[in-house]
Every structure is written in C-alpha cells, then in structure tokens.
Motif scaffolding. Structure first.
Motif, short mmCIF file in Angstrom:
data_model
loop_
_atom_site.label_atom_id
_atom_site.label_comp_id
_atom_site.label_asym_id
_atom_site.label_seq_id
_atom_site.Cartn_x
_atom_site.Cartn_y
_atom_site.Cartn_z
N LEU A 112 0.84 -1.21 0.00
CA LEU A 112 0.00 0.00 0.00
C LEU A 112 0.87 1.25 0.00
O LEU A 112 1.54 1.57 1.00
N ALA A 113 0.83 1.97 -1.13
CA ALA A 113 1.68 3.15 -1.28
C ALA A 113 0.89 4.42 -0.98
O ALA A 113 -0.29 4.54 -1.32
N SER A 114 1.56 5.39 -0.37
CA SER A 114 0.98 6.70 -0.07
C SER A 114 1.12 7.57 -1.33
O SER A 114 2.21 7.71 -1.87
N ILE A 115 0.00 8.13 -1.77
CA ILE A 115 0.01 8.74 -3.12
C ILE A 115 -0.51 10.17 -3.17
O ILE A 115 -1.63 10.42 -3.60
N GLY A 116 0.25 11.12 -2.76
CA GLY A 116 0.05 12.50 -3.20
C GLY A 116 -1.14 13.29 -2.70
O GLY A 116 -1.38 14.40 -3.17
N ARG A 117 -1.91 12.76 -1.76
CA ARG A 117 -2.99 13.54 -1.15
C ARG A 117 -2.96 13.27 0.35
O ARG A 117 -2.85 12.11 0.78
N TYR A 118 -3.11 14.35 1.13
CA TYR A 118 -3.06 14.24 2.58
C TYR A 118 -4.04 15.25 3.17
O TYR A 118 -4.27 16.31 2.58
N VAL A 119 -4.58 14.94 4.35
CA VAL A 119 -5.17 15.98 5.20
C VAL A 119 -4.47 15.83 6.53
O VAL A 119 -4.49 14.74 7.13
#
Ligand code: UTP
Length: 297
Positions: free
Chosen positions: A204-211
């Motif tokens: 599971l990769a973290s992809i460019g959107r965060y809050v």
C-alpha cells in the motif's frame, strides 16, 4: 465551520523536477498541460470542489509562472472580449473563483517535501490542512468523492491526519512511502519511505494527497534529513502513525504519476481518449499509430 473543517490546502510546487529536464529548466512541471489545462489547475479544482477556500503555494526559483496562471490577466481578457471570444475570456478569468484566495511562500532551497510543507506553516496556522501534489494526476471513479474531499470527511470524523493509499506491484514499492497496515484498513501503524527491495511492509503506497492535523508541523520542525538527505513528509507521518494518529483511505479512481515521462503520457492518453471534444478523433489517431506499429515514416 467547525474545528475539523478543512478550508486550507497546501500545494508544494518547489521540487526540481529532474525527471523532466530540460522541460523543467525554466518551467515548473506543475504547469505541464493535460490537453489544455495545467496539472496544477486540476489539483486546485479538486481542492475547491472539496470546500477549500485558501490555497497556499510553496514555490521555488522557476515557479513564478504558477502565480501568473492564477492571477488576473486584464489585458488578455480585454483582447479576447474585443475579438468576441467571450468563452475564452471567461476561461481565463475563472482560473480562481472570487471566494478563493491564494498565498505564495518561497521554499528557498529544495530540501524535501517535508520541508516544503513546513514552509507553509505561517500561512496555515493551527488549522487542519490538505496537501496536494499536483504531479499525481487523479481521476475519481464517476460518482465517487474526489480524494481531497474523501480525506477531509475522514478527518472530520476522526480528528486524525489522513493519507491516501493505492496498491502497487512489489517491483514499484521502492519508489513510494509504504504503509505499515493497522488493525483495520482505515488505520496505519507506520509509513516506510522508499523501502529497499524485499523490505516493504505492505503493497500500500501513499500517493500525493493528505489531510494533516496541525500537530504535523511540530514533528516536521523536529526532523533531520531522511532518505536522500531530504526532510521527508513520510517520516513525519510515520511518527504520527506510531502514536495512532493517522487514518487512511484507499483511492477510488485512477492515478497517473506525471512526475515521470511515462506516467505523464499515460495521463494525456487516458484523458484524451475520454475527452468530450477530442476523444473520438484521438482514438482514431491512436488506432492509426498502433496499426503502423509505432514505426516512423
Ligand atoms: P518529487 O519527489 O516528485 O520531486 O516531489 P521533484 O523534485 O518535484 O521531481 P524529480 O524527482 O526531481 O523529478 C514531490 C512533490 O514535492 C514537491 C514537488 O514539487 C512535488 O510536488 N517538492 C519536493 C517541493 O515542493 N520541495 C522539495 O524540496 C521537494
């Protein structure tokens, strides 16, 4: 508005864009177009659709053109109006709606994504905020919430920072921050930046959107350089996740990494093939190219 409403978005656009040199020598990669709109405009439209009213651009040396893109252009508008090109004049005028305002902050040296986010602190304050990487071109599944809206809703429900995840092949894991899965799919226990082959804790990769909860700023301020000598946002998220302070959502849609030439080409092709005006002709062009086997002549 409540304490959990997210109305500020940070756009880190100060990277060097080395994978796209020489195109990015004088032009930011975030202004590369997908047909007729630059990448950054798609990301800004996603943020505004999610309820964002303050845009914080963290810019670098070659990025003045981004401010120009979102600024008023009265001479251009007048010339288009005088030529009777009213639809074009409206397109130029409406790059930002009137209720949205933009703030520009310089990152004086490209010290990493985490450092770029920390540079936004004076403009964000003690509020939760979204972060959008415009070179991650994301198209939600029709009917699904856009990713920023989905993360903002998850933040409002939990009060925890939120990241967006996508399954990637094992051979790609070393390019991403990879999640240490939690007891439920909506929780992570850690985030490992660019794991060595065979050491990824999941797919599971973290992809460019965060809050992010504003507590992320304190962690970023305490971090030293991580992988590649840069201050890594992934390291701050890892520290928060270890305290049980990070939730996760899975992308409900398609993603193209426009930071790489092949990913960018994929975004152009996927968008053009489905385009209302150009789609049919473009599919014809592609069919002819494929029939010719991509050979020259
Ligand atoms: P990338 O990892 O894509 O780096 O940054 P980059 O420099 O833009 O591109 P390459 O790898 O050299 O080709 C991810 C995001 O973080 C921003 C970039 O603008 C991009 O949106 N960033 C990165 C900054 O704003 N500042 C930095 O110091 C580093």
């Amino acid at each position: 508005m409540t304490a959990s409403t997210v109305t500020t978005a940070v756009f880190p656009v100060a990277g060097l864009g080395t994978r796209f040199l020489p195109a990015t020598k004088a032009m930011p990669k975030e202004l590369m177009p997908i047909i007729d709109r630059p990448l950054i405009q798609y990301a800004v439209e996603e943020a505004i659709a999610a309820g964002i009213t303050k845009l914080v651009f963290v810019t670098g040396r070659t990025k003045r053109a981004i401010a120009d893109h979102f600024d008023a252009a009265p001479e251009l508008e007048r010339a288009l109006e005088e030529a009777g090109k009213l639809e074009l004049a409206a397109l130029v005028r409406e790059t930002l709606p009137p209720h949205v305002h933009a703030v520009y902050i310089r990152q004086r040296a490209a010290l990493g994504l985490g450092h770029a986010v920390l540079c936004a602190r004076p403009a964000v304050g003690a509020e939760p905020f979204a972060v959008l990487l415009a070179d991650e071109f994301i198209t939600p599944r029709p009917g699904a919430l856009n990713p920023t809206a989905a993360l903002a809703a998850a933040y409002a429900g939990s009060g925890r920072s939120q990241i967006l995840l996508q399954d990637v092949p094992a051979s790609e894991a070393h390019k991403y921050g990879i999640a240490v899965p939690g007891p439920t799919p909506s929780e992570i226990l850690g985030l490992v930046e660019k794991p060595a082959p065979g050491e990824a804790p999941s797919s599971l990769a973290s992809i460019g959107r965060y809050v992010l909860h504003p507590e992320a700023f304190d962690i970023l301020a305490s971090l030293g350089p991580g992988k590649a000598g840069e201050i890594q946002l992934a390291d701050a998220i890892d520290a928060l996740a270890r305290r049980g302070r990070v939730g996760a959502s899975t992308l409900d849609g398609r993603r193209h990494d426009c930071g790489s030439p092949l990913g960018y080409l994929g975004a152009v092709i996927a968008t053009a093939a489905r385009h209302g005006d150009y789609g049919a002709d473009f599919r014809g062009l592609m069919a002819a190219e494929l029939a010719a086997g991509g050979r020259g002549g």
